[in-house]
Design a protein around this motif. Structure first.
Motif, short mmCIF file in Angstrom:
data_model
loop_
_atom_site.label_atom_id
_atom_site.label_comp_id
_atom_site.label_asym_id
_atom_site.label_seq_id
_atom_site.Cartn_x
_atom_site.Cartn_y
_atom_site.Cartn_z
N ASN A 77 22.49 17.21 -14.22
CA ASN A 77 23.07 18.12 -13.23
C ASN A 77 22.81 19.59 -13.60
O ASN A 77 22.38 20.39 -12.77
N ARG A 78 23.06 19.92 -14.87
CA ARG A 78 22.87 21.31 -15.30
C ARG A 78 21.41 21.74 -15.17
O ARG A 78 21.12 22.87 -14.76
N ARG B 83 29.39 15.13 -2.45
CA ARG B 83 29.13 15.38 -3.87
C ARG B 83 27.67 15.10 -4.14
O ARG B 83 27.15 14.06 -3.73
N TYR C 274 20.55 22.32 -11.50
CA TYR C 274 21.23 23.54 -11.05
C TYR C 274 20.53 24.78 -11.58
O TYR C 274 20.28 25.74 -10.83
N VAL D 171 24.12 20.92 -7.30
CA VAL D 171 24.61 21.91 -6.34
C VAL D 171 25.52 22.92 -7.03
O VAL D 171 25.55 24.10 -6.67
N GLU D 172 26.28 22.46 -8.03
CA GLU D 172 27.17 23.32 -8.80
C GLU D 172 26.94 23.05 -10.29
O GLU D 172 26.38 22.02 -10.66
N LEU D 173 27.43 23.96 -11.12
CA LEU D 173 27.21 23.83 -12.56
C LEU D 173 27.90 22.61 -13.14
O LEU D 173 27.38 21.95 -14.05
N ASN D 174 29.07 22.28 -12.61
CA ASN D 174 29.82 21.12 -13.09
C ASN D 174 29.92 20.07 -12.00
O ASN D 174 29.99 20.39 -10.82
N ILE D 175 29.96 18.82 -12.41
CA ILE D 175 29.96 17.72 -11.45
C ILE D 175 30.92 16.63 -11.92
O ILE D 175 31.05 16.38 -13.11
N GLU E 134 16.50 27.02 -3.94
CA GLU E 134 17.92 27.35 -3.88
C GLU E 134 18.70 26.26 -3.13
O GLU E 134 18.31 25.85 -2.04
N GLY E 135 19.80 25.82 -3.72
CA GLY E 135 20.65 24.84 -3.06
C GLY E 135 20.14 23.42 -3.09
O GLY E 135 20.73 22.53 -2.47
#
Length: 240
Positions: free
Chosen positions: A79-80, A162, A83, A166-170, A93-94
């Protein structure tokens, strides 16, 4: 462990944003379905699976005490990376991806899951959906605001609640179950599960065929129905 798979672009899309991982020696498998403009979805799913494969190198030299923690760490690492690449690479982006991973370890199956790709268990002639779709429509079904029948054709059924990257944490769904000889785990992207019902999968798996033939038959069904999305499916067969 033995694994067979299908991996198809489908009849509408020009590029394949699915990616998969098959590591029979490590009993480690995964599917990912990318999302994003242009080829960003393809990049996201590839990065996620490559990160899992890199992490899997630890399995040969490390005594993993808690495989669920290991899976969660592996998915978070993926994930990181997705991102961070999306922040520094133009046109991505995104971007994001689903990710569903399976590890068979010490007579247990351990699953890490984010998104709406799926994992099923075929055991004793019964098909069971193990994962939960992280989609906006499924959230409405879970809250009782939408029926499962209406959800099947909802115009927003593809919107994820989800996704990886998309975000730093999942938040990662992670669970385990004991395996039995003859168990078959089916990992698939939504391009497959949206076109074939659970009942149809179970009916096909009940036929006396090889697993290669099962997937070939199901592949042809998806294509006959127009295959509007990329689709990937892996059958992981527990043989002892």
């Amino acid at each position: 462990m033995k694994a067979v798979r299908i991996y198809e672009t489908g009849c509408v899309r020009k590029n394949n944003e699915d990616y998969f991982l098959i590591l029979p020696e490590e009993s480690f498998f995964a599917v990912a379905d990318g999302m994003g403009g242009h080829n960003a979805g393809e990049i996201a799913s590839r990065i996620a699976v490559e990160q899992l494969e890199e992490k899997a190198a630890e399995l040969k030299s490390t005594d993993i005490q808690d495989m669920q923690d290991w899976i969660v760490q592996a998915v978070n690492q993926a994930n990181r990376e997705v991102y961070e690449v999306s922040l520094r690479t133009e046109g991505t982006e995104g971007m994001g991806t689903t990710l569903t991973a399976l590890m068979i370890y010490d007579n247990k199956a351990v699953v890490g899951h984010v998104g709406d790709s799926r994992i099923y268990l075929w055991r004793n002639q019964t098909l069971t959906l193990l994962s939960e779709d992280h989609s906006m429509v499924n959230e409405l079904v879970r809250l009782g605001e939408l029926t499962e029948e209406k959800a099947k054709n909802h115009p927003h059924k593809h919107i994820l609640s989800r996704a990886l990257g998309v975000e730093l944490n999942i938040d990662v769904d992670c669970f385990q179950l004991k395996v039995q000889d003859g168990d078959v785990f089916l990992l698939c992207t939504d391009g497959f599960s949206n076109e074939i019902s659970d009942q149809e999968i179970a009916a096909e798996f009940s036929e006396a065929k090889s697993w290669d033939d099962h997937l070939e038959t199901l592949k042809n069904v998806v294509i006959e129905r127009g295959a509007p999305d990329n689709f990937t499916a892996i059958c992981c067969i527990v043989e002892r």
